[in-house]
Motif scaffolding. Structure first.
Motif, PDB file in Angstrom:
ATOM      1  N   CYS A  67      39.223  53.801  40.316  1.00 19.04           N
ATOM      2  CA  CYS A  67      39.641  53.429  38.971  1.00 19.04           C
ATOM      3  C   CYS A  67      40.418  52.120  39.058  1.00 19.04           C
ATOM      4  N   VAL A  68      40.468  51.421  37.924  1.00 20.28           N
ATOM      5  CA  VAL A  68      41.166  50.136  37.872  1.00 20.28           C
ATOM      6  C   VAL A  68      42.149  50.129  36.708  1.00 20.28           C
ATOM      7  N   HIS A  69      43.215  49.382  36.893  1.00 21.04           N
ATOM      8  CA  HIS A  69      44.175  49.173  35.808  1.00 21.04           C
ATOM      9  C   HIS A  69      43.649  48.035  34.941  1.00 21.04           C
ATOM     10  N   PRO A  70      43.706  48.155  33.628  1.00 21.49           N
ATOM     11  CA  PRO A  70      43.144  47.131  32.749  1.00 21.49           C
ATOM     12  C   PRO A  70      43.717  45.730  32.952  1.00 21.49           C
ATOM     13  N   ALA A  71      44.969  45.620  33.388  1.00 22.44           N
ATOM     14  CA  ALA A  71      45.593  44.306  33.515  1.00 22.44           C
ATOM     15  C   ALA A  71      45.367  43.635  34.869  1.00 22.44           C
ATOM     16  N   THR A  72      44.831  44.361  35.842  1.00 22.96           N
ATOM     17  CA  THR A  72      44.594  43.766  37.160  1.00 22.96           C
ATOM     18  C   THR A  72      43.566  42.646  37.027  1.00 22.96           C
ATOM     19  N   LYS A  73      43.824  41.537  37.709  1.00 29.59           N
ATOM     20  CA  LYS A  73      42.886  40.419  37.725  1.00 29.59           C
ATOM     21  C   LYS A  73      42.052  40.481  39.005  1.00 29.59           C
ATOM     22  N   PHE A  74      40.738  40.480  38.848  1.00 32.23           N
ATOM     23  CA  PHE A  74      39.793  40.552  39.951  1.00 32.23           C
ATOM     24  C   PHE A  74      39.161  39.177  40.136  1.00 32.23           C
ATOM     25  N   GLY A  75      39.164  38.683  41.372  1.00 34.41           N
ATOM     26  CA  GLY A  75      38.609  37.373  41.666  1.00 34.41           C
ATOM     27  C   GLY A  75      37.345  37.465  42.498  1.00 34.41           C
ATOM     28  N   PHE A  76      36.265  36.872  41.994  1.00 32.74           N
ATOM     29  CA  PHE A  76      34.953  36.913  42.645  1.00 32.74           C
ATOM     30  C   PHE A  76      34.529  35.519  43.073  1.00 32.74           C
ATOM     31  N   HIS A  77      33.947  35.418  44.244  1.00 30.18           N
ATOM     32  CA  HIS A  77      33.370  34.161  44.729  1.00 30.18           C
ATOM     33  C   HIS A  77      32.265  34.493  45.712  1.00 30.18           C
ATOM     34  N   GLY A  78      31.522  33.483  46.089  1.00 35.70           N
ATOM     35  CA  GLY A  78      30.422  33.689  47.018  1.00 35.70           C
ATOM     36  C   GLY A  78      30.894  33.833  48.450  1.00 35.70           C
ATOM     37  N   PRO A  79      30.016  34.352  49.305  1.00 43.95           N
ATOM     38  CA  PRO A  79      30.361  34.508  50.719  1.00 43.95           C
ATOM     39  C   PRO A  79      30.428  33.159  51.426  1.00 43.95           C
ATOM     40  N   SER A  80      31.283  33.105  52.422  1.00 45.01           N
ATOM     41  CA  SER A  80      31.415  31.895  53.233  1.00 45.01           C
ATOM     42  C   SER A  80      31.907  32.306  54.609  1.00 45.01           C
ATOM     43  N   TYR A  81      31.948  31.367  55.506  1.00 41.08           N
ATOM     44  CA  TYR A  81      32.522  31.606  56.822  1.00 41.08           C
ATOM     45  C   TYR A  81      33.876  30.911  56.846  1.00 41.08           C
ATOM     46  N   TYR A  82      34.905  31.657  56.490  1.00 40.27           N
ATOM     47  CA  TYR A  82      36.270  31.133  56.410  1.00 40.27           C
ATOM     48  C   TYR A  82      36.319  29.839  55.590  1.00 40.27           C
ATOM     49  N   GLY A  83      35.663  29.877  54.430  1.00 42.16           N
ATOM     50  CA  GLY A  83      35.671  28.744  53.518  1.00 42.16           C
ATOM     51  C   GLY A  83      34.559  27.739  53.720  1.00 42.16           C
ATOM     52  N   ARG A  84      33.804  27.878  54.796  1.00 41.60           N
ATOM     53  CA  ARG A  84      32.689  26.960  55.053  1.00 41.60           C
ATOM     54  C   ARG A  84      31.387  27.560  54.533  1.00 41.60           C
ATOM     55  N   PRO A  85      30.503  26.731  53.956  1.00 36.02           N
ATOM     56  CA  PRO A  85      29.236  27.245  53.425  1.00 36.02           C
ATOM     57  C   PRO A  85      28.385  27.906  54.509  1.00 36.02           C
ATOM     58  N   LEU A  86      27.629  28.887  54.087  1.00 35.93           N
ATOM     59  CA  LEU A  86      26.694  29.578  54.976  1.00 35.93           C
ATOM     60  C   LEU A  86      25.308  28.962  54.832  1.00 35.93           C
ATOM     61  N   LYS A  87      24.480  29.167  55.851  1.00 36.90           N
ATOM     62  CA  LYS A  87      23.078  28.779  55.745  1.00 36.90           C
ATOM     63  C   LYS A  87      22.428  29.676  54.687  1.00 36.90           C
ATOM     64  N   PRO A  88      21.351  29.199  54.052  1.00 39.99           N
ATOM     65  CA  PRO A  88      20.751  29.961  52.945  1.00 39.99           C
ATOM     66  C   PRO A  88      20.432  31.425  53.257  1.00 39.99           C
ATOM     67  N   LYS A  89      19.855  31.728  54.422  1.00 37.04           N
ATOM     68  CA  LYS A  89      19.535  33.123  54.755  1.00 37.04           C
ATOM     69  C   LYS A  89      20.800  33.968  54.874  1.00 37.04           C
ATOM     70  N   GLN A  90      21.839  33.408  55.493  1.00 37.21           N
ATOM     71  CA  GLN A  90      23.113  34.123  55.629  1.00 37.21           C
ATOM     72  C   GLN A  90      23.762  34.323  54.257  1.00 37.21           C
ATOM     73  N   PHE A  91      23.724  33.284  53.434  1.00 40.78           N
ATOM     74  CA  PHE A  91      24.300  33.366  52.089  1.00 40.78           C
ATOM     75  C   PHE A  91      23.634  34.492  51.296  1.00 40.78           C
ATOM     76  N   GLU A  92      22.315  34.556  51.372  1.00 41.38           N
ATOM     77  CA  GLU A  92      21.566  35.588  50.647  1.00 41.38           C
ATOM     78  C   GLU A  92      21.918  36.975  51.183  1.00 41.38           C
ATOM     79  N   TYR A  93      21.951  37.121  52.496  1.00 36.96           N
ATOM     80  CA  TYR A  93      22.257  38.411  53.115  1.00 36.96           C
ATOM     81  C   TYR A  93      23.652  38.902  52.706  1.00 36.96           C
ATOM     82  N   TRP A  94      24.673  38.070  52.908  1.00 37.79           N
ATOM     83  CA  TRP A  94      26.043  38.493  52.631  1.00 37.79           C
ATOM     84  C   TRP A  94      26.297  38.660  51.138  1.00 37.79           C
TER      85      TRP A  94
END
Length: 137
Positions: A67-94
């Motif tokens: 369950c979640v509290h209505p006021a909690t803020k959830f942050g979504f972003h794409g997968p990366s390797y410690y902030g570095r972009p992934l190769k396309p196959k890795q990006f799709e997998y993760w």
């Protein structure tokens, strides 16, 4: 800083531990997946009640009894390797691994939009996630 607490709760005739997530800024996808597997094996309830639940913290949404509290803020972003972009196959997998922890409507949004955020987060509130079908605490 991650703040997770455990509280004993009566559930019918047996007691179980409830994992309360207060503020969690994320971590490594594989490690979070293992943690969620343990939660599922123990059949624990997860209550996300903090100010923020960012990055891999959002994967708790797929832990089972959540369950979640209505006021909690959830942050979504794409997968990366410690902030570095992934190769396309890795990006799709993760991306698919992460999305597999989300309810259907949220999964669709993540795969079409959320995973392409590389800098910062798309923010949704607990109230918005409740609209997507997540239980309210």
């Amino acid at each position: 800083m991650i703040s997770i607490g455990y509280s004993p709760v009566q559930a019918g005739t047996s007691s179980m531990l409830v994992r309360v997530v207060h503020n969690d800024r994320g971590g490594v996808v594989g490690a979070r997946a293992q943690e969620i597997a343990t939660i599922q094996r123990r059949q624990q309830r997860v209550e996300i009640r903090g100010k923020v639940c960012l990055s891999t913290c959002t994967m708790y949404l797929g832990a089972g009894d959540v369950c979640v509290h209505p006021a909690t803020k959830f942050g979504f972003h794409g997968p990366s390797y410690y902030g570095r972009p992934l190769k396309p196959k890795q990006f799709e997998y993760w991306s698919k691994v992460i999305a597999s922890y989300y309810p259907d409507r949220l999964r669709d949004w993540y795969m079409s939009t959320g995973r392409y955020k590389a800098d910062g987060y798309y923010t949704l509130t607990g109230a918005q996630l409740i609209h997507y079908g997540v239980q309210q605490c």
